[in-house]
Design an enzyme around this catalytic site. Structure first.
Site, short mmCIF file in Angstrom:
data_model
loop_
_atom_site.label_atom_id
_atom_site.label_comp_id
_atom_site.label_asym_id
_atom_site.label_seq_id
_atom_site.Cartn_x
_atom_site.Cartn_y
_atom_site.Cartn_z
CE LYS A 79 37.81 120.46 21.42
NZ LYS A 79 37.03 119.21 21.64
CB SER A 154 33.48 119.91 19.99
OG SER A 154 34.37 119.19 20.83
CB SER A 178 34.67 116.05 20.48
OG SER A 178 33.41 116.65 20.53
N1 GLN Z 1 29.03 116.14 19.79
C1 GLN Z 1 28.90 115.65 21.12
C2 GLN Z 1 28.24 116.69 21.98
O1 GLN Z 1 27.82 117.66 21.44
C3 GLN Z 1 30.23 115.26 21.65
C4 GLN Z 1 31.05 116.41 22.04
C5 GLN Z 1 32.37 116.02 22.56
O2 GLN Z 1 32.82 114.89 22.42
N2 GLN Z 1 33.03 116.97 23.19
O3 GLN Z 1 28.12 116.57 23.14
#
Ligand code: GLN
Length: 489
Positions: A79, A154, A178
């Site tokens: 990532k 994400s 994410s």
């Molecule tokens: N979707 C969640 C957010 O927007 C989690 C993101 C994540 O785990 N990095 O904060």
């Protein structure tokens, strides 16, 4: 045999038996990326020529005995918020478009020590903020099951790349879901370790008290293998914890007889899609057949977890992202009149809408007039959430929920409505709030053939328990043998 269909443990087996070579594996993946990446758009950066040369080099060294080990030459995807020395680490942001990491994250050091070879850096929501990977400055990654749909986020690039066989496995990061939510939407396995099990050194910080790096893999055994590689105390991360080293692969006993599984009814209520519920009910039935004891219970504090998460995550983000000021890191506006102007314009031009929204929200909840009402209260609720989970683990070995309230949605469907997007994390955020381990595994498909994810939550540092339970389910249901991404157009 199709190399790209194999899991990493299968590849290792074939390598051991001389049925395949390191360079053949690398070539197969490079060909696959050339073929499918234009459709999926999972990568921000690839370095295929370099990877190919490395594979040749590693193969020679293995032959001559200079290198040993089970992972020599195994490809991986990373990532793009994890620093790799000498390569771009963009966090999918214009702010870091040209940022070349001057050092390796501790997890990368570990992978390099084992001679794994990175194929490239994977797309994500900008600074890991989002649930669909649509917040990337560079591109929108597509879901390999249906190219009109999002891969989740994400870590959407990581999950899509594994699902599309562009990499055999990948690293993601999980602050509120994410790793697990994109794994769920892409039909692969995603594990968020206990807070403190894996070093965050070299992971670009979003919300430091919630972030964890973890594996996204084709199956549960690979997840255990990759966790073995990256887990462990690191002096460079003071929040990483000293826990006795475990072999997570050995924990895969394929036996859940007598295991106590708690099912919190709040995770099956309003807002959870009917087809998701149906698949989860089937999964619960499967666990019963496997000899586990299932009991419904109430975890009603969970209803406050999402609000708590967005207060704490935004507060920490607003502080963490202060470093992107146009002076020390990243993008600087080309035209400015004074220092304040540099800050203002660089941040205005270099950061995307969602990131700005979070910084504004975070600054607001931390401001002196509102600190007690929001941030302090959220911290108190955080303690309550942790306590409720601790109580539940006095009774249950694991907790079972859906990973996400829906299957993958259409690209563009939720991007103009942040609140609706935030609801995609309703099932995952409480796990980060409480610092627990959670795994998502595919358990079935909806009427359109899109994968549904099952989440198993464990007590702190009990990764072995959720991995074993996930493994038992996987061995019984054999999702990968039944369903495959179709790249529907
Ligand atoms: N979707 C969640 C957010 O927007 C989690 C993101 C994540 O785990 N990095 O904060």
């Amino acid at each position: 045999m199709n190399i790209i269909d194999l899991t990493v443990h299968e590849l290792q087996e074939k390598l051991k038996n001389n049925e395949v070579t390191i360079t053949e594996i690398m070539d197969a993946y490079i060909n696959r990326i050339n073929e499918k990446e234009p459709e999926v758009e999972a990568f921000i950066t690839t370095y295929l020529e370099e990877a190919k040369a490395k594979a040749r080099d590693v193969e020679d060294k293995v032959k001559s005995g200079e290198i040993t080990g089970d992972f020599a030459g195994i490809p991986i995807g990373i990532k793009d918020n994890i620093c790799m020395k000498g390569t771009k680490t963009t966090c999918a942001s214009k702010m870091l478009e040209n940022f070349v990491a001057p050092y390796d994250a501790s997890v990368i050091e570990k992978l390099k020590d084992e001679n794994l070879i990175s194929l490239g850096k994977l797309n994500m929501d900008e600074f890991a903020m989002g649930s669909s990977t649509e917040n990337s400055y560079f591109k929108k990654t597509k879901n390999p099951w249906d190219l009109n749909k999002v891969p989740g986020g994400s870590s959407g690039g990581s999950a899509a790349a594994v699902a599309a066989n562009l990499v055999p496995w990948a690293l993601g990061s999980d602050t509120g879901g994410s790793i697990r939510q994109p794994a769920s939407l892409c039909g692969v396995v995603g594990l968020k370790p206990t807070y403190g099990l894996v070093s965050r050194y070299g992971l670009v910080a979003f919300a430091s008290s919630l972030d964890q790096i973890g594996p996204i893999t084709k199956d549960v055994k690979d997840s255990a293998i990759l966790l073995n590689l990256i887990a462990g105390k690191d002096e460079k991360d003071t929040t990483s914890e000293e826990v006795p080293k475990k072999d997570y692969v050995k924990a895969l006993k394929n036996d859940v007889k007598g295991m106590k599984i708690g099912v919190p009814k709040e995770f099956f209520g309003e807002g959870i899609n009917k087809e998701v519920k149906e698949q989860l009910e089937k999964a619960i039935q499967t666990y019963k057949e496997l000899g586990a004891e299932i009991e419904e219970f109430s975890l009603d504090i969970a209803q406050y977890a999402l609000a708590t998460y967005y207060i704490i995550a935004c507060a920490e983000a607003s502080s963490n992202l202060g470093r992107f000021d146009g002076i020390r890191y990243g993008y600087r506006t080309p035209e400015y009149t004074n220092l304040k102007d540099i800050y203002k314009k660089s941040r205005s031009e270099g950061l995307g809408d969602e990131v700005k929204r979070r910084i504004i929200l975070g600054t607001y909840v931390l401001s002196s007039g509102y600190y007690d009402a929001y941030y302090k209260k959220a911290q108190k609720v955080r303690t309550l959430v942790s306590n409720e989970f601790s109580k539940a683990f006095e009774k249950y070995d694991i907790i079972l929920t859906p990973t996400a309230p829906t299957t993958a949605f259409k690209i563009g469907e939720k991007s103009s409505n942040p609140l609706e997007m935030y609801l995609a994390d309703i099932c995952t955020v409480s796990v980060n709030i409480a610092g627990l381990p959670g795994i998502s595994i595919p358990c079935g498909v909806d009427n359109e053939g899109m994968p549904v994810g099952l989440q198993l939550i464990g007590n702190k540092f009990k990764e072995e328990t959720i991995l074993n339970a996930a493994y038992a389910f996987e061995q019984k249901v054999k999702f990968r043998e039944m369903y495959k991404p179709e790249f529907k157009k």
